[in-house]
Design a protein around this motif. Structure first.
Motif, PDB file in Angstrom:
ATOM      1  N   PHE A 253      49.468   2.405  10.736  1.00 36.79           N
ATOM      2  CA  PHE A 253      50.091   3.380   9.834  1.00 36.79           C
ATOM      3  C   PHE A 253      50.006   4.809  10.362  1.00 36.79           C
ATOM      4  O   PHE A 253      50.783   5.673   9.958  1.00 36.79           O
ATOM      5  N   SER A 254      49.092   5.062  11.301  1.00 34.28           N
ATOM      6  CA  SER A 254      49.079   6.384  11.949  1.00 34.28           C
ATOM      7  C   SER A 254      50.308   6.554  12.838  1.00 34.28           C
ATOM      8  O   SER A 254      50.894   7.645  12.911  1.00 34.28           O
ATOM      9  N   LEU A 255      50.720   5.475  13.513  1.00 42.18           N
ATOM     10  CA  LEU A 255      51.962   5.518  14.291  1.00 42.18           C
ATOM     11  C   LEU A 255      53.160   5.761  13.371  1.00 42.18           C
ATOM     12  O   LEU A 255      54.081   6.512  13.721  1.00 42.18           O
ATOM     13  N   LEU A 256      53.137   5.124  12.201  1.00 40.91           N
ATOM     14  CA  LEU A 256      54.195   5.361  11.221  1.00 40.91           C
ATOM     15  C   LEU A 256      54.240   6.825  10.828  1.00 40.91           C
ATOM     16  O   LEU A 256      55.328   7.434  10.795  1.00 40.91           O
ATOM     17  N   GLU A 257      53.092   7.411  10.529  1.00 38.36           N
ATOM     18  CA  GLU A 257      53.082   8.799  10.062  1.00 38.36           C
ATOM     19  C   GLU A 257      53.396   9.783  11.187  1.00 38.36           C
ATOM     20  O   GLU A 257      53.952  10.853  10.940  1.00 38.36           O
ATOM     21  N   LEU A 258      53.057   9.436  12.411  1.00 36.31           N
ATOM     22  CA  LEU A 258      53.500  10.252  13.556  1.00 36.31           C
ATOM     23  C   LEU A 258      55.022  10.235  13.643  1.00 36.31           C
ATOM     24  O   LEU A 258      55.661  11.262  13.908  1.00 36.31           O
ATOM     25  N   THR A 259      55.599   9.074  13.399  1.00 34.92           N
ATOM     26  CA  THR A 259      57.056   8.957  13.409  1.00 34.92           C
ATOM     27  C   THR A 259      57.672   9.762  12.277  1.00 34.92           C
ATOM     28  O   THR A 259      58.678  10.456  12.468  1.00 34.92           O
ATOM     29  N   ASN A 260      57.071   9.684  11.082  1.00 32.24           N
ATOM     30  CA  ASN A 260      57.552  10.491   9.959  1.00 32.24           C
ATOM     31  C   ASN A 260      57.510  11.978  10.304  1.00 32.24           C
ATOM     32  O   ASN A 260      58.427  12.738   9.963  1.00 32.24           O
ATOM     33  N   TYR A 261      56.428  12.391  10.956  1.00 34.95           N
ATOM     34  CA  TYR A 261      56.271  13.802  11.335  1.00 34.95           C
ATOM     35  C   TYR A 261      57.425  14.253  12.222  1.00 34.95           C
ATOM     36  O   TYR A 261      57.981  15.348  12.056  1.00 34.95           O
ATOM     37  N   ILE A 336      53.497  14.129  22.386  1.00 35.81           N
ATOM     38  CA  ILE A 336      53.594  15.587  22.306  1.00 35.81           C
ATOM     39  C   ILE A 336      53.089  16.086  20.953  1.00 35.81           C
ATOM     40  O   ILE A 336      52.412  17.122  20.868  1.00 35.81           O
ATOM     41  N   ALA A 337      53.379  15.342  19.880  1.00 34.39           N
ATOM     42  CA  ALA A 337      52.953  15.747  18.533  1.00 34.39           C
ATOM     43  C   ALA A 337      51.440  15.797  18.405  1.00 34.39           C
ATOM     44  O   ALA A 337      50.904  16.520  17.554  1.00 34.39           O
ATOM     45  N   LEU A 338      50.731  15.041  19.234  1.00 33.24           N
ATOM     46  CA  LEU A 338      49.274  15.038  19.187  1.00 33.24           C
ATOM     47  C   LEU A 338      48.675  16.317  19.750  1.00 33.24           C
ATOM     48  O   LEU A 338      47.473  16.568  19.584  1.00 33.24           O
ATOM     49  N   PHE A 339      49.495  17.135  20.397  1.00 32.47           N
ATOM     50  CA  PHE A 339      49.047  18.409  20.963  1.00 32.47           C
ATOM     51  C   PHE A 339      49.888  19.528  20.347  1.00 32.47           C
ATOM     52  O   PHE A 339      50.944  19.901  20.892  1.00 32.47           O
ATOM     53  N   PRO A 340      49.465  20.065  19.189  1.00 33.29           N
ATOM     54  CA  PRO A 340      50.279  21.033  18.441  1.00 33.29           C
ATOM     55  C   PRO A 340      50.827  22.209  19.237  1.00 33.29           C
ATOM     56  O   PRO A 340      52.011  22.535  19.088  1.00 33.29           O
ATOM     57  N   PRO A 341      50.036  22.885  20.103  1.00 34.65           N
ATOM     58  CA  PRO A 341      50.628  24.006  20.854  1.00 34.65           C
ATOM     59  C   PRO A 341      51.819  23.572  21.707  1.00 34.65           C
ATOM     60  O   PRO A 341      52.825  24.284  21.795  1.00 34.65           O
ATOM     61  N   LEU A 342      51.711  22.390  22.319  1.00 37.62           N
ATOM     62  CA  LEU A 342      52.812  21.877  23.127  1.00 37.62           C
ATOM     63  C   LEU A 342      54.000  21.525  22.244  1.00 37.62           C
ATOM     64  O   LEU A 342      55.158  21.807  22.590  1.00 37.62           O
TER      65      LEU A 342
END
Length: 366
Positions: A253-261, A336-342
């Motif tokens: 579900f973390s992959l799901l929420e990364l996708t939602n993001y 990329i989403a896992l690294f906010p500045p990037l």
């Protein structure tokens, strides 16, 4: 649709096969699953390029009703259930080091989330009770059954508005978004059920509350897996089975929420009156069209058409050039989403350019 594209949707079956092979080898071999998704798939995207082909109006009905595509998603539901049960069998009967336990759970979670929840999402939008049942069964295996309620009745209504916990805002990092969407979506599902039951003259604690049943079903599933693992091993209660299932669920579900993001980052629907927003259009979702990653994800990346026409089956979803376009496929965008500045340095200029273009078009059309 070409034969190549029809067959490309079989790509999803590679991941559970790789997981089974890795479990036979052990050690670091489980890394073949994330390596395939996050390294090999982006390379294939570059090699194979984008797919901008759309079905014509004359092809739509035939393609929409083609049973081949329906069987692929329906079959996956049973594969996922079997896959999770098999993973519990392996954990229960065969010794794993701590690192193997963790890597195995991550590999399983990538399969059950990256592919499984994607298929559950597809099935959950269909108007047949059978497909809706299969969707819920998939969500059960990742302890996320409330998603069926919140996504269909909440997210699709409130997408790209402040009322939607699953729509990320500009300059909101994934780590700020994560608790908003995980806890917000769960509370939203309860509220949606409360409103539904209220219209029927029933209280929220009535036995017809689907959220209560989802909790019961999930607990029974987890308990059944622990009992199975305990009986197989002949030992005392196997709490490691619970740990394994919860860890793979967390990954899923973390992959799901990364996708939602990723799917709605910074996009907004115009408010036309107090609390009322314009109709959902393709421009309210980010779009991407790489051939390989779209095949693996059952064209989920054609998200613009999905939100504008939620009843379309995945094989008929269209590419909209006028929709905002992501620079890479989901698998790269997730990293990329896992690294906010990037993420901000890449996406904010694209978003701002899109907002200017949209504003310019609205001025000229008014």
């Amino acid at each position: 649709m070409t034969l190549t594209k029809r067959l490309s949707f079989l790509l999803c079956y590679v991941l559970p096969i790789l997981t089974v092979l890795a479990e036979g080898v052990g050690g670091l071999s489980y890394l073949i699953v994330p390596f395939t998704v996050f390294i090999i798939l982006p390379v294939l995207d570059v090699i194979l390029g984008r797919d901008d082909s759309n079905p014509t109006d004359s092809q739509f009905l035939k393609l929409q009703n083609d049973s081949y595509f329906r069987y692929l998603t329906q079959t996956w539901a049973y594969i996922q259930l079997t896959f999770v049960i098999w993973s519990v069998y392996r954990i229960s009967l065969f010794p794993h080091t701590t690192s193997e336990f963790l890597l195995f759970a991550i590999a399983v979670g990538i399969v059950t989330g990256g592919i499984g929840i994607t298929v559950g999402h597809e099935l959950g939008h269909k108007n047949t009770q059978y497909e809706q049942f299969l969707s819920k069964m998939i969500y059960m295996t990742v302890c996320y059954m409330h998603f069926y309620i919140e996504h269909n009745r909440g997210h699709h209504t409130h997408v790209s508005t402040p009322s939607d916990p699953a729509s990320s805002k500009k300059n909101q990092s994934f780590y700020q978004f994560y608790p908003q969407t995980v806890f917000g979506a769960y509370l939203s599902a309860w509220e949606l059920e409360k409103k539904r039951l209220s219209k029927l003259g029933l209280t929220v604690w009535h036995y017809r509350n689907e959220m209560i049943w989802y909790a019961v079903v999930t607990i029974l599933f987890l308990s059944g897996m622990v009992i199975m693992g305990s009986l197989l091993s002949g030992n005392s209660i196997r709490l490691d089975v619970i740990g394994f299932l919860l860890l793979q669920s967390f990954v899923a579900f973390s992959l799901l929420e990364l996708t939602n993001y990723i799917e709605h980052y910074g996009l907004k629907r115009n408010e036309v009156s107090n609390g009322k927003y314009e109709k959902v259009q393709p421009i309210h979702s980010w779009n991407q069209n790489y051939f390989a990653s779209n095949a693996l994800l059952f064209q989920l990346q054609r998200h613009s058409d999905h939100h504008a026409n939620a009843g379309r089956r995945y094989q008929t979803l269209r590419h909209f050039e006028e929709a905002p376009q992501l620079p890479f496929g989901y698998e790269v965008m997730i990293l990329i989403a896992l690294f906010p500045p990037l993420w901000f340095s890449m996406m904010n200029p694209i978003l701002e350019s899109w907002e200017k273009k949209k504003s310019h078009e609205e001025i000229h059309s008014s």
